[in-house]
Write a protein that holds these residues in place. Structure first.
Motif: not given
Length: 245
Positions: A129, A147-148, A176, A183
């Motif tokens: 992510r 994923r963001r 995250p 991340a």
């Protein structure tokens, strides 16, 4: 032996969980205070936890309900894939390729985000992510919306439209970065934070970011316009980063 009534058992379990939660919170505050944090720093740390408390509780709930996960032996035994280096677009005088892997932090000094964006897009595939702290979050081709995580310090994309303090931004980044695989954190809003919350608070936020990605095997990429600070202030900002370009 006679079983206690259901309501009594519920009350006992709830009270035990409440006691453990309060005990854990107070221990964490005492640990931070013992390290010499100022009242302002303690406020930032507490705000960051409060901002994501609901998500942490939900993660904990799911972990208690989920069955034990089997270790991914295939991924452990598979030979590591070579990282794709960043290719500099600046000609023969460009610096050597950089790699932004887990636990790494890079500060890119540039007037406008350009080289940092190239690094971001080149390393996005290495993390599950991406968390983007930006007033104008950049596009990431090939990175799906799930994923963001976009964190706008100006608040235009936040519930209620309110601005986010550095502590609140840290709270949004905890989930995250602490999730499995970490991340890739991208920040291009330090100048904005300095203008809104001052240099000292922003420097402490940058130091927290570096420590957070190191402890969670995440990655940190910061684009910063060096014209915003004098040479002494710039040196203080650079100090915690592993790589400065």
């Amino acid at each position: 032996m006679e079983e206690p009534p259901a309501d009594e058992e519920f009350a006992r379990t709830y009270a035990a969980g409440y006691e453990e939660g309060v005990r854990s919170a107070l221990k964490e505050v005492l640990q931070h205070a013992a390290r010499g944090h100022t009242a302002q720093e303690l406020r930032i740390l507490v705000e960051s936890r409060l901002a994501r408390l609901d998500e942490e509780v939900e993660v904990k709930r799911r972990s208690l309900l989920a069955p034990p996960r089997r270790p991914a032996w295939n991924s452990l035994l598979r030979a590591p894939q070579p990282a794709r280096p960043w290719s500099a677009p600046f000609g023969s005088g460009a610096p050597a390729p950089l790699r932004l892997g887990p636990g790494r932090s890079i500060l890119v000094r540039e007037e406008r985000p350009a080289r940092a964006l190239e690094l971001l897009r080149g390393a996005a595939h290495e993390f599950p992510r991406c968390a983007l702290v930006s007033l104008r979050p950049p596009e990431l081709p090939g990175v799906s919306p799930d994923r963001r995580v976009d964190v706008n310090p100006g608040g235009s994309d936040q519930a209620g439209g309110g601005r986010l303090s550095p502590g609140e931004i840290g709270g949004h980044l905890r989930a995250p970065t602490e999730a499995p695989g970490g991340a890739l954190v991208y920040v291009d809003a330090l100048e904005y934070l300095i203008g809104e919350y001052g240099l000292e608070l922003t420097l402490k936020f940058a130091q927290w970011l570096v420590g957070q990605v190191e402890s969670t095997a995440s990655g940190l990429l910061v684009s910063f316009d060096r014209r915003s600070l004098d040479s002494r202030e710039e040196s203080r900002l650079e100090r915690p980063f592993q790589t400065v370009v």
